[in-house]
Scaffold this motif. Sequence first.
Motif, PDB file in Angstrom:
ATOM      1  N   PHE A  41       0.932  -1.101   0.132  1.00  0.00           N
ATOM      2  CA  PHE A  41      -0.093  -0.154  -0.111  1.00  0.00           C
ATOM      3  C   PHE A  41       0.614   1.434  -0.042  1.00  0.00           C
ATOM      4  CE2 PHE A  41      -2.899  -3.167   1.555  1.00  0.00           C
ATOM      5  CZ  PHE A  41      -3.986  -2.759   0.839  1.00  0.00           C
ATOM      6  N   SER A  42       2.080   1.153  -0.141  1.00  0.00           N
ATOM      7  CA  SER A  42       3.124   2.343  -0.170  1.00  0.00           C
ATOM      8  C   SER A  42       2.948   3.166   1.194  1.00  0.00           C
ATOM      9  CB  SER A  42       2.681   3.281  -1.355  1.00  0.00           C
ATOM     10  OG  SER A  42       3.912   4.059  -1.696  1.00  0.00           O
ATOM     11  N   ARG A  43       2.726   4.219   1.094  1.00  0.00           N
ATOM     12  CA  ARG A  43       2.609   5.077   2.385  1.00  0.00           C
ATOM     13  C   ARG A  43       1.078   5.190   2.851  1.00  0.00           C
ATOM     14  NH1 ARG A  43       6.664   9.801   2.306  1.00  0.00           N
ATOM     15  NH2 ARG A  43       6.653   9.528   4.432  1.00  0.00           N
ATOM     16  N   GLN A  44       0.223   4.618   2.333  1.00  0.00           N
ATOM     17  CA  GLN A  44      -1.080   4.571   2.649  1.00  0.00           C
ATOM     18  C   GLN A  44      -1.603   3.792   3.962  1.00  0.00           C
ATOM     19  OE1 GLN A  44      -4.249   2.961   0.396  1.00  0.00           O
ATOM     20  NE2 GLN A  44      -4.878   5.237  -0.171  1.00  0.00           N
ATOM     21  N   ARG A  45      -1.802   4.663   5.024  1.00  0.00           N
ATOM     22  CA  ARG A  45      -1.919   3.936   6.170  1.00  0.00           C
ATOM     23  C   ARG A  45      -3.306   4.357   6.885  1.00  0.00           C
ATOM     24  NH1 ARG A  45       3.552   5.040   7.632  1.00  0.00           N
ATOM     25  NH2 ARG A  45       4.560   3.851   6.175  1.00  0.00           N
ATOM     26  N   LEU A  46      -4.007   3.442   7.672  1.00  0.00           N
ATOM     27  CA  LEU A  46      -5.249   3.612   8.139  1.00  0.00           C
ATOM     28  C   LEU A  46      -5.261   3.968   9.422  1.00  0.00           C
ATOM     29  CD1 LEU A  46      -7.425   0.964   5.959  1.00  0.00           C
ATOM     30  CD2 LEU A  46      -7.088   3.464   5.364  1.00  0.00           C
ATOM     31  N   MET A  47      -6.084   4.636   9.951  1.00  0.00           N
ATOM     32  CA  MET A  47      -6.283   4.941  11.530  1.00  0.00           C
ATOM     33  C   MET A  47      -7.103   3.743  12.313  1.00  0.00           C
ATOM     34  SD  MET A  47      -6.711   9.003  12.021  1.00  0.00           S
ATOM     35  CE  MET A  47      -7.871   9.450  10.674  1.00  0.00           C
ATOM     36  N   ASN A  48      -6.868   3.380  13.293  1.00  0.00           N
ATOM     37  CA  ASN A  48      -7.477   2.469  14.099  1.00  0.00           C
ATOM     38  C   ASN A  48      -8.726   3.123  14.767  1.00  0.00           C
ATOM     39  OD1 ASN A  48      -6.556   3.423  16.414  1.00  0.00           O
ATOM     40  ND2 ASN A  48      -4.853   1.868  16.598  1.00  0.00           N
ATOM     41  N   THR A  49      -9.253   2.497  15.499  1.00  0.00           N
ATOM     42  CA  THR A  49     -10.389   3.016  16.313  1.00  0.00           C
ATOM     43  C   THR A  49     -10.058   4.345  17.119  1.00  0.00           C
ATOM     44  OG1 THR A  49     -11.953   1.201  16.157  1.00  0.00           O
ATOM     45  CG2 THR A  49     -12.494   2.739  18.020  1.00  0.00           C
ATOM     46  N   ARG A  50      -9.333   3.968  17.965  1.00  0.00           N
ATOM     47  CA  ARG A  50      -8.726   5.132  18.966  1.00  0.00           C
ATOM     48  C   ARG A  50      -8.202   6.279  18.365  1.00  0.00           C
ATOM     49  NH1 ARG A  50      -8.704   5.256  24.335  1.00  0.00           N
ATOM     50  NH2 ARG A  50      -9.349   3.248  24.376  1.00  0.00           N
ATOM     51  N   GLN A  51      -7.338   6.167  17.152  1.00  0.00           N
ATOM     52  CA  GLN A  51      -6.904   7.122  16.510  1.00  0.00           C
ATOM     53  C   GLN A  51      -7.972   8.164  15.861  1.00  0.00           C
ATOM     54  OE1 GLN A  51      -4.357   4.653  14.135  1.00  0.00           O
ATOM     55  NE2 GLN A  51      -2.494   5.530  15.027  1.00  0.00           N
ATOM     56  N   LEU A  52      -8.937   7.194  15.072  1.00  0.00           N
ATOM     57  CA  LEU A  52     -10.103   7.786  14.366  1.00  0.00           C
ATOM     58  C   LEU A  52     -10.828   8.520  15.253  1.00  0.00           C
ATOM     59  CD1 LEU A  52     -11.170   8.016  11.534  1.00  0.00           C
ATOM     60  CD2 LEU A  52     -12.539   6.302  12.126  1.00  0.00           C
ATOM     61  N   TYR A  53     -11.293   7.990  16.490  1.00  0.00           N
ATOM     62  CA  TYR A  53     -12.150   8.731  17.430  1.00  0.00           C
ATOM     63  C   TYR A  53     -11.521  10.119  17.906  1.00  0.00           C
ATOM     64  CZ  TYR A  53     -15.677   8.760  21.102  1.00  0.00           C
ATOM     65  OH  TYR A  53     -16.706   8.831  22.233  1.00  0.00           O
ATOM     66  N   THR A  54     -10.424   9.994  18.250  1.00  0.00           N
ATOM     67  CA  THR A  54      -9.705  11.208  18.553  1.00  0.00           C
ATOM     68  C   THR A  54      -9.889  12.116  17.614  1.00  0.00           C
ATOM     69  OG1 THR A  54      -8.109   9.814  19.748  1.00  0.00           O
ATOM     70  CG2 THR A  54      -7.653  12.180  19.613  1.00  0.00           C
ATOM     71  N   TYR A  55      -9.728  11.794  16.303  1.00  0.00           N
ATOM     72  CA  TYR A  55      -9.428  12.725  15.163  1.00  0.00           C
ATOM     73  C   TYR A  55     -10.916  13.419  14.928  1.00  0.00           C
ATOM     74  CZ  TYR A  55      -8.460  14.163  10.271  1.00  0.00           C
ATOM     75  OH  TYR A  55      -8.513  14.655   9.033  1.00  0.00           O
TER      76      TYR A  55
END
Lengths: 508, 977
Positions: free
Chosen positions: B245-259
């Motif tokens: 996926f090259s440098r394409q990362r996804l957030m996990n629940t905790r990261q996304l929730y904060t975001y």
Amino acid sequence: MKKILNYFFIMVAGAGLMTSCDLDIAPENSLTGRQMTMSPTGTVDILNGCYAVMKDYPENSSSNNWYGRQFYQMSDFSSDDVVYGHATTDELNMIFKFEERHPGLSNVASFWSQSYKIIYSTNVAIDVISKEDNPSDEVKSLHGEALFLKAYVMHSLVRFYAKPYKAETAANEPGIIIRENGSDASPKGRASLKETYDYIVNCLLEAEKLMDVDVERSQSRCFASVGAVRALLSRVYLYMGEWDKCIEYSGKVINDSNYEIAGPAEFKEYFKSTWTSPETIWCLKMLPQDDKGSGSVASMIMKADGCWGEEGYSDPLLEDMGRGTSLEDDDIRWTFVCDVNTKNGLDLIPCSKLSWQDGKPTLFSPPFLRITEMYLNRAEAYAHKGDKANALKDVNEVRKHRMTANAEAHLYTESDIKTDIVDLVLKETRVEFAFEAHRFFDLMRNGKDIVRDYWGYHTQYAAGQSTAGKPALTAPGVTTKNSDTRLVFPIPSLEINNNQICEQNPGY
Amino acid sequence: MKKVLLFGLLMLSSLVAFAQVEVKGLVKAGDDGQPMVGASVFEKGTLNGVITDIDGNYSITVKDANSILVFSSVGFRTTEVPVGARNIVNITLDVDSQLIDEVVVMGYSSKTRGEITSAVTTVSSEKLKDVVSNNIGDMLQGKVAGVTVIKSSGRPGSEPSIRIRGTSSMHASQEPLYVVDGIIGGSYDPDDVESVTVLKDAGATGMYGAQANGGVIVVTTKKAKTSKKLQFNFKANFGNVTPDFSRQRLMNTRQLYTYYREYFRDPETHLIDDLAFKKALPASILNNDTDWRSLITQNAVLHNYHFSVMGKNEWYSGYLSFSYYDEEGTIRNTGYKQFNVRSNNTFNLTKWLTLTANLDVSGNMSDNTDDNLVYYIGENIPFDSPYDENGNYRSFKNSKLYGRYDVNPMVGFESGKDVRNSKGFGTDLDFVVTAKITPWLSFVSQSRGSVGFWHSHNHRFKEVEYMKAGDEIGDSMSYSYGGISTNMFKADKTFGEHSISGLVGYEAQMTWGNDLTGSGEGLPFGLSVLDVASSNKDAAGNRERSGMQSIISQVNYNYAQRYFLTGSLRYDESSTFAPNHRGAIFPSLSAAWAINNEKFFNSNVITNLKLKASIGKTGMKDIGASKYLEAFAYTTQYDSNSAAVPIQMANPDLKWEETTQINVGTEIGIYDRISLDLNYYCNTTNDLLVYRDLAPSGGFAKQWQNIGSVRNSGFEAAVSVTPVKTKDLKWDVDFSISYNTNKLFNFGEGVEIKQSNYRSLTQIYRDNVPIYTWYLREYAGVDPQTGREQFVAEDGSLTYDYASARFVEAGTPIIPWQGGVSTMVAWKNFTLSANGSFVWGNTIYGRSRASRLATFVSNSLMPSNEDKIWRKPGDDATIGLPAYALASVYHTGDLVKGNYFKLRNVTLSYTLPKKITKDTGLTLSLSCDNLFTATTVWGADPEVSLSADSGVAGMIESIDNRYPNKRQYILQVNFTF
């Protein structure tokens, strides 16, 4: 033996050097312009093509950008009838958010492009017909149909891309580009608003004469007819403030036995098969294979299979419909109000009005002109003339046909006029034509501001809904003045970039 | 008739030759000392010749003792021996290791490396085959100077796009022309490829005239070399493929929730409305953390087998192969299988008549997923789980969700529920007759007949959750057939130090195509053919034809192997254009000077020194048929009535896009250790074929027109160095770099053409800017005081209003700098090789950033490390306050540099010692493809499409619309016996 072979090869070589291929190749699913004029059905096919463009996908575009969807969204989502319930990168976002509109929007561009494609087709058809010396009734009627389609499309264009018509200023305000015939395609500036409206009226008056004949084609409600021409004249005269002519033409249609306002039981089912009902003057017929699925008109406002269901009834619309009163039970128009759907903190009330043709949630044949509008056009014209009695009579005629019970109790009297008789007519029009691409134009025509004092993504509250009460009238995105330049859609950059003498609307 | 007479005379003259001396002998191969079968022995300057028999013996009767015998065989150096007084001439032919005598197949003709006057690069099968793939394009990546290979997808079976020497067209196809075994078009299996020659300048491509603007790739398939016995080869690859996926990362629940909490920040007070936040997104969300991407990706398996046998005797040479390629996709339910059978047969019927019949049969099957389901996966967020409390898939239709789509896409990934596959089948039959009429004149007729068949099928059962409920089925079939035939006379004559060769001929090609599609709804349980669909059955079909005819000619002259001159002239007529613009002439001229062959040049250091120059014209007509006609399409209906929609406006003046190409270059060889190939080129394309935006008020939004010119100029340097070469150790390094500039002109004073994709992402075309120059509103970052995104207005002041921001030109996705490096170390029986390629200096558009910021709870793309969210006045942020986030806006803030370096391949191989394997050979190797990427692009893979099909070129598709690239580990066994 060897020699024979040698001669053989010489012959092969010679044949190879001398043959030549037939390189005149034409596409096999199209006809060229010359072939069209030779085809006995060429004109009819081109006119059918005009309707087809209204329901089909445009070239080089996503499946969302078809004429009907953009027509409904650009008008209703600009009004105070609809809640924007889920932020999206779909450009319908900018229909809701006036301050974010810009000339590069694809929905604004594709509605423009397809409208002019239809105008081009009608011009080609008219060019061909005009060459006939003694046209038959059929040909005359086709001529009228072409003029009607051109006028209809032009009027829809001018409602979106120009300011509302005011008799005093119309000669000085820009209207739209008028394309006179099939070879009129070079860069051209916009005609004035007055010239545009005059052109439309002239097309329709000529069409009225041409179509006043008895031909089979115009018996179908899916095609133009003399009734449709007169109904459109009623509408156009209303937009021009020509009250008497509006009343005259509304009356002509109302008195036409072809049309009859639907009663409550019929109205409940009406939108499932619009082309069969005498309520309809003209509709755009969609067959099951024309079902646009999630790109349909219903998709955004309905919660069902294939629908996004991200938009819904606004509070002020529900108030005008009589929320919390017996109208919820008695007024058949409440049938289309669906159960609340809550998502991420925002309550949405979907609308089922534009669904369920052939049992499909996303299939619907839009009635672009229906008889009820004639009553309400006439009511509005009477109201502007100060003729309260006649205005109330027409409004009540509509209400009478929408009540399943206690009809008499729900009719308006003079005492119901709170502010102005025009407002009362507009309130009825709002309820009757909710989600049918009327409200925004009605407000604009009557100089009303757009007030959206309810939560949704049109406000600058990113999460859609605050825990505080209603947003203040001064909050961003809530009140938009009628004179706000962003309420007039921009001329698409595609036009401006390639036709530099076409003037952009102010504010873009 | 004249010709026949002349021909007859020529034939007679050759037949009257009479014999005086009989010579016999044995021909051996220089590499293994074995007798050579099928080597040709000719008396110089005559048609008189024989072929060695199965024991390597020959017997020939020549004129007299002054006769000279010419011994030749493919892969060996051609050797001339005067007969003298002898009756027995035995000879050992040296293996042709010298690059300069290597035969380069140029399409209509072949030349030795030394004779070449134009920019041509040959890649041998050994250099190609380090990468395991089903196509040659992947294998060429980074290996040829000036050739850009872009692969924007890791979908099994997908092919890359190739650009030779920059981008020379706006909207016409720019893919190179493939020529297989001398005939335009054709299919082949990469394992059957002997060599690939890339023709880069008009000196070489001029012969292909109207089809050569994108350059030409000449593919030569394998033929039997001299061999006493049949030679068998078996090769197998086993691989493990993982998504990249090259440098394409996804957030996990905790990261996304904060975001997402940021979305509840009040634009006035800058405080977070936690009450509303908790109401909309309760903390219980944190109990779930779904990694949606991992649910549909997998470690996949690749296997590939190739078996071949070849052999040769006096009158017949044959090659037969079978290959099978099977790659699973890194996304579940996807995969690609391909088989190929090739049979190459050459019959030496008589001394003067050779017949070649090659057959290639190929088939492929590919399984795909429903793109919409992959899209839903990409748009789902970790807050929602696909499972209910019992671990079964739950329906999203009526359950509470935080994500946007009421569709649980996982059901569709269960096998058999949502099927999308396609099958292709193709056969090519090549038929080549070569008749030697006189010693210097021959007639060659080469023809190919092709048949292709393609079928795709999809069905979805109603239990699959989808935006639109219910089942659907669709089938699409097409077949095409066509042929090409080239008939030419070839001449080759030497007068003392002067050699002249040439050809003249006629070529015709025609292709017919038919397609048929059907669809329906309502499938009974367990059945999935169109017959059983119960509703909404629909059908469509069309028929197409296109053709072209040409006259070709070429003359080559060389004086004493020192001065070389090549001229060619081609006339083409194509069905694409109106009759009065149908034909065009494409001339070319090229010359070379081999300084090292001059008598005055006497250097032990510089073993090869050549200067070359070429000028010529090529064209490009590939815009589809009949684009000049006015057309009303009957492809729709209204209420079941025929309906005609104007789709194309007439342009009777539409004509060829023509490129004038100039190339100057030099080849330098130092000892046999260093070789250098330097080229400068300047290609000017006039009358660009542009699918131009029109003012839609005229009825049409686009039209094909000829407007303006583009110039691509640049240089290419390719260096091959062998720093170490001993008995046991050899080290090679190849390095190539190229630089290309691109400039538009001839558009005219003040003419600016702006082309947009279906939204309003725009590129501008005008004089003095590169093609595909971005034309976007100018972004000015996030206002530190308010957190709003700012733009630069017309007058240079800052504004929040996107619509009043000014447009600026901001770079182009056209690649200026690119190159490749590869190295190989061979020590005893071990070989270690690696190759990589880089791209530097282009500007691409990153769509994912824009959509991430604009949409509430819609995807979980991770912001980059450099991103900072605005929280309070004074913050120097890159992500503004979400309250003000703008959707569907296109500005310079989303442009990124497209630089990258990719380590394409590392291979370690081991060949078993000869003393163990005896007459056979066994090599084992372990390799990794796409091992590592270094890039400036945050997000998806930086290789982006360079075609403007959708309106603009160079846009990184968002996460959902793009199949991830792949990394693969391969074990290879190669056994020869």
